[in-house]
Design a protein around this motif. Structure first.
Motif, PDB file in Angstrom:
ATOM      1  N   THR A 193       0.826  -1.217   0.000  1.00  0.00           N
ATOM      2  CA  THR A 193       0.000   0.000   0.000  1.00  0.00           C
ATOM      3  C   THR A 193       0.856   1.261   0.000  1.00  0.00           C
ATOM      4  OG1 THR A 193      -1.726  -1.186   1.233  1.00  0.00           O
ATOM      5  CG2 THR A 193      -1.856   1.217   1.187  1.00  0.00           C
ATOM      6  N   LEU A 194       1.872   1.281   0.848  1.00  0.00           N
ATOM      7  CA  LEU A 194       2.749   2.452   0.932  1.00  0.00           C
ATOM      8  C   LEU A 194       3.535   2.648  -0.363  1.00  0.00           C
ATOM      9  CD1 LEU A 194       4.110   2.054   4.577  1.00  0.00           C
ATOM     10  CD2 LEU A 194       2.478   3.756   3.751  1.00  0.00           C
ATOM     11  N   MET A 195       3.937   1.555  -0.978  1.00  0.00           N
ATOM     12  CA  MET A 195       4.683   1.640  -2.238  1.00  0.00           C
ATOM     13  C   MET A 195       3.840   2.296  -3.336  1.00  0.00           C
ATOM     14  SD  MET A 195       6.303  -1.535  -4.388  1.00  0.00           S
ATOM     15  CE  MET A 195       4.690  -2.059  -4.984  1.00  0.00           C
ATOM     16  N   TRP A 196       2.593   1.840  -3.470  1.00  0.00           N
ATOM     17  CA  TRP A 196       1.722   2.404  -4.499  1.00  0.00           C
ATOM     18  C   TRP A 196       1.297   3.825  -4.138  1.00  0.00           C
ATOM     19  CZ3 TRP A 196       0.450   0.899  -9.345  1.00  0.00           C
ATOM     20  CH2 TRP A 196       0.889  -0.362  -9.732  1.00  0.00           C
ATOM     21  N   ALA A 197       1.206   4.120  -2.860  1.00  0.00           N
ATOM     22  CA  ALA A 197       0.915   5.494  -2.447  1.00  0.00           C
ATOM     23  C   ALA A 197       2.050   6.436  -2.864  1.00  0.00           C
ATOM     24  CB  ALA A 197       0.712   5.561  -0.934  1.00  0.00           C
ATOM     25  N   CYS A 198       3.287   5.966  -2.743  1.00  0.00           N
ATOM     26  CA  CYS A 198       4.442   6.751  -3.197  1.00  0.00           C
ATOM     27  C   CYS A 198       4.383   6.981  -4.707  1.00  0.00           C
ATOM     28  CB  CYS A 198       5.736   6.049  -2.825  1.00  0.00           C
ATOM     29  SG  CYS A 198       6.154   6.124  -1.069  1.00  0.00           S
ATOM     30  N   TYR A 199       3.980   5.938  -5.449  1.00  0.00           N
ATOM     31  CA  TYR A 199       3.864   6.086  -6.900  1.00  0.00           C
ATOM     32  C   TYR A 199       2.843   7.171  -7.251  1.00  0.00           C
ATOM     33  CZ  TYR A 199       6.374   1.638  -7.438  1.00  0.00           C
ATOM     34  OH  TYR A 199       7.310   0.644  -7.408  1.00  0.00           O
ATOM     35  N   ILE A 200       1.697   7.149  -6.567  1.00  0.00           N
ATOM     36  CA  ILE A 200       0.644   8.138  -6.838  1.00  0.00           C
ATOM     37  C   ILE A 200       1.125   9.546  -6.496  1.00  0.00           C
ATOM     38  CG2 ILE A 200      -1.662   8.924  -6.159  1.00  0.00           C
ATOM     39  CD1 ILE A 200      -2.369   5.956  -5.662  1.00  0.00           C
ATOM     40  N   LEU A 201       1.744   9.697  -5.326  1.00  0.00           N
ATOM     41  CA  LEU A 201       2.215  11.010  -4.904  1.00  0.00           C
ATOM     42  C   LEU A 201       3.325  11.527  -5.817  1.00  0.00           C
ATOM     43  CD1 LEU A 201       2.294  10.538  -1.020  1.00  0.00           C
ATOM     44  CD2 LEU A 201       0.677  11.907  -2.348  1.00  0.00           C
ATOM     45  N   THR A 202       4.178  10.620  -6.287  1.00  0.00           N
ATOM     46  CA  THR A 202       5.249  11.018  -7.205  1.00  0.00           C
ATOM     47  C   THR A 202       4.671  11.592  -8.487  1.00  0.00           C
ATOM     48  OG1 THR A 202       6.750   9.334  -6.332  1.00  0.00           O
ATOM     49  CG2 THR A 202       7.224  10.185  -8.523  1.00  0.00           C
ATOM     50  N   THR A 203       3.682  10.907  -9.054  1.00  0.00           N
ATOM     51  CA  THR A 203       3.066  11.373 -10.295  1.00  0.00           C
ATOM     52  C   THR A 203       2.322  12.690 -10.084  1.00  0.00           C
ATOM     53  OG1 THR A 203       2.761   9.038 -10.896  1.00  0.00           O
ATOM     54  CG2 THR A 203       1.611  10.673 -12.240  1.00  0.00           C
ATOM     55  N   TRP A 204       1.590  12.766  -8.973  1.00  0.00           N
ATOM     56  CA  TRP A 204       0.826  13.992  -8.698  1.00  0.00           C
ATOM     57  C   TRP A 204       1.757  15.174  -8.439  1.00  0.00           C
ATOM     58  CZ3 TRP A 204      -1.363  15.913  -3.556  1.00  0.00           C
ATOM     59  CH2 TRP A 204      -2.236  16.985  -3.784  1.00  0.00           C
ATOM     60  N   LEU A 205       2.847  14.923  -7.706  1.00  0.00           N
ATOM     61  CA  LEU A 205       3.806  15.991  -7.438  1.00  0.00           C
ATOM     62  C   LEU A 205       4.421  16.502  -8.740  1.00  0.00           C
ATOM     63  CD1 LEU A 205       5.250  17.619  -5.238  1.00  0.00           C
ATOM     64  CD2 LEU A 205       6.991  15.834  -5.165  1.00  0.00           C
ATOM     65  N   GLY A 206       4.610  15.603  -9.704  1.00  0.00           N
ATOM     66  CA  GLY A 206       5.145  16.013 -10.998  1.00  0.00           C
ATOM     67  C   GLY A 206       4.241  16.999 -11.721  1.00  0.00           C
ATOM     68  N   CYS A 207       2.939  16.960 -11.411  1.00  0.00           N
ATOM     69  CA  CYS A 207       1.992  17.890 -12.044  1.00  0.00           C
ATOM     70  C   CYS A 207       2.309  19.341 -11.701  1.00  0.00           C
ATOM     71  CB  CYS A 207       0.553  17.567 -11.618  1.00  0.00           C
ATOM     72  SG  CYS A 207      -0.048  15.953 -12.151  1.00  0.00           S
ATOM     73  N   PHE A 208       2.905  19.575 -10.525  1.00  0.00           N
ATOM     74  CA  PHE A 208       3.200  20.940 -10.101  1.00  0.00           C
ATOM     75  C   PHE A 208       4.441  21.505 -10.785  1.00  0.00           C
ATOM     76  CE2 PHE A 208       0.653  19.116  -6.728  1.00  0.00           C
ATOM     77  CZ  PHE A 208      -0.227  20.143  -6.418  1.00  0.00           C
ATOM     78  N   ALA A 209       5.128  20.665 -11.553  1.00  0.00           N
ATOM     79  CA  ALA A 209       6.342  21.131 -12.222  1.00  0.00           C
ATOM     80  C   ALA A 209       6.033  22.034 -13.411  1.00  0.00           C
ATOM     81  CB  ALA A 209       7.177  19.935 -12.679  1.00  0.00           C
ATOM     82  N   MET A 210       4.816  21.956 -13.944  1.00  0.00           N
ATOM     83  CA  MET A 210       4.437  22.785 -15.086  1.00  0.00           C
ATOM     84  C   MET A 210       3.198  23.597 -14.747  1.00  0.00           C
ATOM     85  SD  MET A 210       5.119  20.176 -18.287  1.00  0.00           S
ATOM     86  CE  MET A 210       4.473  21.373 -19.449  1.00  0.00           C
ATOM     87  N   GLN A 211       3.194  24.837 -15.183  1.00  0.00           N
ATOM     88  CA  GLN A 211       2.079  25.732 -14.872  1.00  0.00           C
ATOM     89  C   GLN A 211       0.773  25.214 -15.458  1.00  0.00           C
ATOM     90  OE1 GLN A 211       2.796  29.737 -16.121  1.00  0.00           O
ATOM     91  NE2 GLN A 211       0.860  30.540 -15.314  1.00  0.00           N
ATOM     92  N   GLU A 212       0.854  24.580 -16.642  1.00  0.00           N
ATOM     93  CA  GLU A 212      -0.344  24.126 -17.341  1.00  0.00           C
ATOM     94  C   GLU A 212      -0.979  22.898 -16.682  1.00  0.00           C
ATOM     95  OE1 GLU A 212       2.414  26.170 -20.214  1.00  0.00           O
ATOM     96  OE2 GLU A 212       2.592  24.625 -18.657  1.00  0.00           O
ATOM     97  N   THR A 213      -0.244  22.205 -15.808  1.00  0.00           N
ATOM     98  CA  THR A 213      -0.758  20.980 -15.193  1.00  0.00           C
ATOM     99  C   THR A 213      -0.856  21.074 -13.669  1.00  0.00           C
ATOM    100  OG1 THR A 213       1.492  20.054 -15.120  1.00  0.00           O
ATOM    101  CG2 THR A 213       0.142  19.511 -17.044  1.00  0.00           C
ATOM    102  N   GLN A 214      -0.470  22.195 -13.076  1.00  0.00           N
ATOM    103  CA  GLN A 214      -0.434  22.286 -11.624  1.00  0.00           C
ATOM    104  C   GLN A 214      -1.823  22.286 -10.981  1.00  0.00           C
ATOM    105  OE1 GLN A 214       1.536  25.933 -10.568  1.00  0.00           O
ATOM    106  NE2 GLN A 214       0.003  27.255 -11.530  1.00  0.00           N
ATOM    107  N   HIS A 215      -2.868  22.474 -11.798  1.00  0.00           N
ATOM    108  CA  HIS A 215      -4.229  22.475 -11.253  1.00  0.00           C
ATOM    109  C   HIS A 215      -4.803  21.072 -11.125  1.00  0.00           C
ATOM    110  CE1 HIS A 215      -4.820  22.175 -15.595  1.00  0.00           C
ATOM    111  NE2 HIS A 215      -6.011  21.636 -15.327  1.00  0.00           N
ATOM    112  N   LEU A 216      -4.128  20.062 -11.659  1.00  0.00           N
ATOM    113  CA  LEU A 216      -4.646  18.694 -11.650  1.00  0.00           C
ATOM    114  C   LEU A 216      -4.705  18.152 -10.213  1.00  0.00           C
ATOM    115  CD1 LEU A 216      -2.808  17.217 -14.766  1.00  0.00           C
ATOM    116  CD2 LEU A 216      -5.158  18.057 -14.618  1.00  0.00           C
TER     117      LEU A 216
END
Length: 301
Positions: A193-216
């Motif tokens: 569970t923790l491993m997949w939670a890290c995967y989700i948070l990693t992908t979501w955190l990547g959304c903040f790297a670009m202005q066009e995707t930070q609202h996701l």
């Protein structure tokens, strides 16, 4: 696309790297639990280095890294490689179940978006097959041919090397069914569970790297993780396929194809840099430790 990449917040790669490393730590702890019921207790550090080295190899050889990480542990701790491969198969089976659960959760959370996207995709594919009906039969023929070759080759190996195949099969079974002998099953579930939670948070955190995707939102991060995982399966390291999978996924949120492709390459690049950097360091460390033990053994004799 280049403009979007130029203005991306690359400083966010640092927390992304931290989460990716944490996910690999949880995966290593889970793998260690599968090995212990077979009577072996390799150190956590060696397993982590072998895991990271295997992921580095996966960038070139699809699924070849799984064999390589087992080989690293086998050479260091004399654990039969077929047993370790059996534990890897169990790991992958559990991950497939998690991926399916992820897909089901996506349908519940974003049913309207996903259903319209799938309908559109099916419609396009049906038009493609209608324009080229022989394509479907070619794919079927190729699948039948590959299956026949695998069956024939397997039978020849069994006939020529029965003892070897029997040992191999026994090792696979022992490794695969080691999950039934887990001492702490809740730990295994927690690590997963923790491993997949890290995967989700990693992908979501990547959304903040670009202005066009930070609202996701984080639900969008789950969709992106699901799509990206499928992309990684298609090609070694997900090269090319992963960015395209992300590009198609962000279309659900009315993000242009150029921005989507740039975002996909940004996410892929962060994972590639992590795998290359940490995989190389892990290979050096595990090799250095191995050489140290060999020197100690030689001096002792």
């Amino acid at each position: 696309m280049l403009g979007a990449l130029k203005h991306a917040r690359y400083i966010l790669l640092l927390p992304v790297f931290a989460l990716l490393l944490l996910s690999h730590i949880f995966r290593t702890l889970r793998w260690q639990q599968l090995i212990e019921p077979m009577g072996y207790n390799p150190p956590f550090f060696d397993l982590l280095c072998a895991l990271l080295t295997g992921y580095l190899a996966n960038e070139v050889l699809p699924r070849g890294g799984e064999v390589i990480r087992c080989t690293v542990v086998t050479r260091k701790h004399k654990i039969p490689v077929e047993k370790l491969i059996g534990t890897i198969i169990t790991e992958r089976a559990v991950d497939v179940v998690c991926l399916l659960l992820l897909g089901v959760s996506i349908l519940f959370m974003q049913y309207g978006l996903v259903s319209s996207y799938i309908s559109d995709l099916v419609f396009k594919q049906s038009k493609l097959h209608a324009g080229n009906p022989s394509l479907r039969w070619r794919v079927i023929a190729l699948a039948v041919l590959i299956t026949a070759i695998i069956i024939i080759a397997t039978r020849l190996v069994i006939k020529k090397y029965p003892a070897f195949f029997k040992k191999l099969t026994h090792g696979f079974k022992e490794g695969f069914f080691s999950i039934k002998k887990l001492k702490h099953r809740w730990k295994f579930i927690t690590y997963t569970t923790l491993m997949w939670a890290c995967y989700i948070l990693t992908t979501w955190l990547g959304c903040f790297a670009m202005q066009e995707t930070q609202h996701l939102t984080i639900s969008a991060g789950i969709i992106l993780l699901f799509a990206g995982t499928l992309g990684i399966i298609v090609t070694p390291g997900g090269f090319g396929a992963y960015p395209m999978a992300i590009q198609n996924a962000v279309r659900l949120y009315n993000i242009s194809e150029d921005i989507g492709l740039a975002f996909g390459w940004l996410l892929w690049l962060s994972q590639f840099l992590f795998t290359t950097l940490f995989g190389t360091v892990a290979y050096i460390l595990i090799t250095a430790r191995k050489n140290k033990y060999e020197k100690h053994s030689i001096s002792g004799t």
